[in-house]
Design a protein around this motif. Structure first.
Motif, PDB file in Angstrom:
ATOM      1  N   SER A 219       0.839  -1.210   0.000  1.00  0.00           N
ATOM      2  CA  SER A 219       0.000   0.000   0.000  1.00  0.00           C
ATOM      3  C   SER A 219       0.870   1.254   0.000  1.00  0.00           C
ATOM      4  N   VAL A 223       1.065   4.358  -2.724  1.00  0.00           N
ATOM      5  CA  VAL A 223       0.916   5.762  -2.326  1.00  0.00           C
ATOM      6  C   VAL A 223       2.099   6.587  -2.821  1.00  0.00           C
ATOM      7  N   LYS A 229      -5.235   6.938  -3.977  1.00  0.00           N
ATOM      8  CA  LYS A 229      -5.768   6.053  -2.941  1.00  0.00           C
ATOM      9  C   LYS A 229      -7.227   6.419  -2.715  1.00  0.00           C
ATOM     10  N   PHE A 246      -7.142   1.455  -4.503  1.00  0.00           N
ATOM     11  CA  PHE A 246      -6.507   2.437  -5.367  1.00  0.00           C
ATOM     12  C   PHE A 246      -7.189   2.440  -6.729  1.00  0.00           C
TER      13      PHE A 246
END
Length: 312
Positions: A219, A223, A229, A246
């Protein structure tokens, strides 16, 4: 209900206008491995999965969901299922036969009640895969797919009757009624879910990570890449799985997940969860609130491929 059982979700195939941009995202950011390709078509595997590929990308003028593919135990089972579907008035796209895709196998395609193309196959050669190591933030396997449908009761009933799916849990709103059905074909809490939406479309595709640390590292990589996101990180109650959502470059929602609940078939009783309760959508309370913007993105664009078979 069909007595011939599907075994698992194999792959999800997408068509997109900008193939190269989509491919770069799925490999460089999302962590899938490009294993085969042709002009305008790429096959992407998850390093921990024996499936030849879990995503196929195809260049096309319009974005669409090309197909969903499921496993079945034997060629005989595929033949029996095809005969039963045809006898029930389901429109077959092709009769059972040898598949020309990586790994070969034996299978056939048909339209579901909403016009999605579904493929069922057996005897696909396994891919040489590997164990995903600690702190390695790449998908182990394809976890599940969630689909938007205007009449989820009809869609759920069709998948139960014709393909042998079983209801695991329901998400319900006190004001709006049933919002989502979670369906299984094996011990995983769900391989498919149907979410009520304004049109037929892809809601999200989910990929399983090795564990919580790997899920958070993946994750974080997304990002840092600048990917949008949408929602998370958090932990659902239905399925008990962690989630971060996402958007890919074409506006499809992708999920990183881990620790999906496993179902004991003989003892499981479906739950009905109240979607208005914050702890239902996110047990941890760490995700951004589910709001109209998140919901709108999850509805995605109307699928232009309904009742139109993909060219390959």
């Amino acid at each position: 209900m069909s007595s011939v059982q599907l075994t698992h979700l194999r792959h999800v195939d997408l068509a997109v206008p900008d193939h190269d941009r989509q491919l770069a995202f799925y490999t460089d950011v999302w962590g899938l491995t490009r294993t085969a390709d042709d002009t305008g078509v790429s096959f992407l595997a998850a390093e921990g999965s024996p499936e030849q590929y879990v995503v196929r990308l195809r260049e096309a003028d319009e974005k669409r969901l090309d197909l969903l593919a499921f496993g079945i135990a034997t060629p005989r089972d595929a033949d029996v299922l095809a005969e039963r579907l045809a006898g029930a008035g389901v429109r077959l796209i092709c009769e059972p036969g040898a598949l020309p895709t990586p790994g070969g196998g034996y299978g056939f395609r048909f339209f579901d009640v909403d016009g999605r193309t579904v493929e069922v196959s057996s005897d696909v050669a396994p891919r040489r895969h590997r164990r995903i190591e600690a702190r390695e933030p790449v998908p182990v396997r394809l976890s599940h797919v969630v689909l938007n449908a205007p009449d989820i009761g009809r869609t759920r009933a069709w998948y139960e009757r014709h393909l042998g799916f079983r209801l695991t849990d329901t998400m319900r709103s006190p004001q709006d009624g049933d919002l989502m059905y979670f369906l299984r074909i094996n011990s995983h809490h769900h391989s498919v879910a149907f979410s009520r939406g304004p049109h037929t479309s892809l809601h999200h595709i989910s990929f399983e990570l090795r564990g919580l640390d790997e899920y958070l590292r993946a994750s974080g990589r997304a990002v840092r890449s600048g990917a949008t996101k949408l929602w998370g990180p958090g932990r659902h109650l239905a399925g008990d799985n962690a989630f971060t959502y996402f958007l890919d470059p074409h506006g499809n929602t992708l999920e990183y997940t881990t620790e999906m609940e496993q179902v004991e078939e003989d003892t499981w009783h479906p739950h009905v969860y109240d979607a208005s309760q914050a702890q239902v959508t996110d047990q941890w309370g760490t995700a951004n609130p589910w709001n109209e913007l998140v919901a709108k993105e999850s509805f995605n664009d109307p699928d232009r491929g309904c009742f139109i078979a993909p060219p390959l």
